[in-house]
Scaffold this active site. Sequence first.
Site, PDB file in Angstrom:
ATOM      1  CG  HIS A   1       2.211   5.442 -13.683  1.00 52.90           C
ATOM      2  ND1 HIS A   1       2.457   6.751 -14.023  1.00 52.90           N
ATOM      3  CD2 HIS A   1       1.941   5.455 -12.351  1.00 52.90           C
ATOM      4  CE1 HIS A   1       2.361   7.522 -12.940  1.00 52.90           C
ATOM      5  NE2 HIS A   1       2.056   6.746 -11.913  1.00 52.90           N
TER       6      HIS A   1
ATOM      7  CG  HIS B   1       1.753   7.662  -2.220  1.00 51.92           C
ATOM      8  ND1 HIS B   1       0.914   8.754  -2.269  1.00 51.92           N
ATOM      9  CD2 HIS B   1       2.022   7.339  -3.512  1.00 51.92           C
ATOM     10  CE1 HIS B   1       0.669   9.055  -3.537  1.00 51.92           C
ATOM     11  NE2 HIS B   1       1.333   8.209  -4.305  1.00 51.92           N
TER      12      HIS B   1
END
EC number: 1.11.1.21
Length: 730
Positions: A98, A268
């Site tokens: 991020h 993920h």
Amino acid sequence: MDAKTGSMGGCPMHEGGVRALLGRTNKDWWPEMLATEILNPNGPTNPLGDDFDYAEAFNALDYKALKADLTALMTDSQPWWPADYGHYGPFFIRMAWHAAGTYRTADGRGGANSGQQRFAPLDSWPDNGNLDKARRLLWPIKQKYGNNISWADLFILAGNVAIESMGGPVFGFGGGRADVFEPERDIYWGSEDKWVNEGVQTRIDPAHGFEQLEGPLAAIQMGLIYVNPEGPGGNPHDDEGMARDMKETFARMAMNDEETVALTAGGHTFGKAHGNGDASTLGAAPAGGDLAAQGFGWVSNQAHGGIGEHTVTSGIEGSWTNVPNKWTENYFRLLLDYDYELVKSPAGANQWQPINPKEEDMAPAAWDPSIKVPTMMTTADMQLKRDPAYRAISEKFRHDHEAFKDAFARAWFKLTHRDMGPKARYLGPEVPAEDLIWQDPIPAGTMPSDADVAAVKKKIADSGLTVSQLVKTAWASASTYRKSDHRGGANGARVALAPQKDWDVNEPAMLAKVIDTLNGLRGSMSLADAIVLGGVVGLEVAGARNVPFTGGRGDATAEQTDCDSFDVMEPQADAFRNYLPRKLAVKTEEMMLDKASLLGLSVPEMTVLIGGLRVLGANHGDRGHGHFTKRSGQLTNDFFVNLLDMTNVWNAVDGSGDEEYVATDRKSGSECWRATRADLVFGSNSELRAVSEIYAQNGAEKKFHDDFVAAWTKVMNADRFDLTYAKYHK
């Protein structure tokens, strides 16, 4: 340009409907926020001092010890924020992702290059929920190593160490990101007045696709890094829209489909999403918290504190794989082998759960490994199975795990380093030797001798090329530089290659003539050097004195140039060349500020450059607007003298949309000059006029000359990282 400074964003204009300077500010979101900028009226300050050299400090870092401390931190679970599965690795991967994932290709802004995740608005975006805890977990390490490691570098290195500590593949790491110490207040994140979690729809009209998404923006909703994982506008049934959003937003952040699949699946493979509680109990984001919270945000008022088992972040709950603290091949197997049904998380978010999962394919609970819970997929994950293009890539990676590992490692490296610019800026022992196309590689140049420079200068001066042609070509080459991601510039001479040689702003026919002539005159000198030297010759013919020239640039090849990557850098307007092929939704003068900001120019530097370029005849297509001089091709301050001449009166030209103006003599009514908005703003705006007056004063000729030469040289050398970083690579 040197190794001491970090990059700061500037005004957020880019063609595509952006309302410059009208985006939401931190004060809009958090009215009670302390306005410290009142103490910095002349821009950001650095508490380390102007002489602090971060590259030098980084090179003195005990890199091995730092990595060992980061590795130990991964499993040092703290009671105030317990580690899922006893491992903070997934948390730090998300933090690094991020930090870097705000990068966008349109203007090169965003990214991890300056540690902006520490400041509002990014520290308080809904998509960055609870990353304040990740940064606090890192504080003891930052405190220990001090100025030898910036927060910006530490964010990314922590993500790398996290992947390595869980057995995942890493391609390398380059340090050198210098911190800034206040928000990039002028960067445009959007104009909406609500966050993604407040029920707002996607930024695009489904009927028109991404044509209506404002120019530089890449994220689909305010406060997101990429896309809404629940679906467009939270709709989990819009598969077509979900795939569309993913492809376009990742493309606007420099990723192709294969890189998108690799990053999504690889990221993920680790960790979980958090939605095992009531989101309505969460307190304010860090920027809106009270003093006692000490910068912590999203604090739950529930009795259990909203940590560990009860954490709520995205609202989605669960892990993607059955072994969430190790690198495995399970993500694609679970995604492709199971059918999924839509369910609601405890926090009410839409997510997909495998139907009748085998016990061995269930995950341990993050807070108790003896408890088995179902895995899950988001609507975004499901597109790797449902979209035909993504599905083909997923199948490939599922059956060739080595290819997946390599693709993820490379995509992660690109994600976390894309905004660092040329490889010369990379520092540390883990910089990969391989040159990558997205790094815009340039072969090393050779420093020409003084005799060679003198000989080529004479040939150029005798070539018949005009001042205008030489100045415009040098400017076209060097002014592609942007400090946001350190791309572009004169080094490499990419102005002679596609796509830049064909950009309308560069006047392809004129450019080709100049390039062909310089190629015939330069001898062993690089074309990149010859182009800049041609600009020096043009200025000297125009009367400039003591124009510096530093050679040693290299020439890039077509094979080293990613045309698609450079396409997005084509100017839609360039006030320095008075170029505006069509009226834009953004004011011309605002586009001018944006361009100057990306070049790293101050107000006086922008002002003196435009005034000088006008009288030198640097306008696109030899346009006469702003050419306020009777001494064309000479470096004079005539632009400012005649602009501020009160014997003239200005009026808009009918039908020009207030883009063109004509000056007439107040007494005779005869036409004197023509101008654009980018010319007249230097007389109408009080701040720009104040600077223009300095250059228009009697006796200001020498100051104008010296300031123009200094600003010109700054632009010509803006990308010379091969020189400024050379001492750090010995």
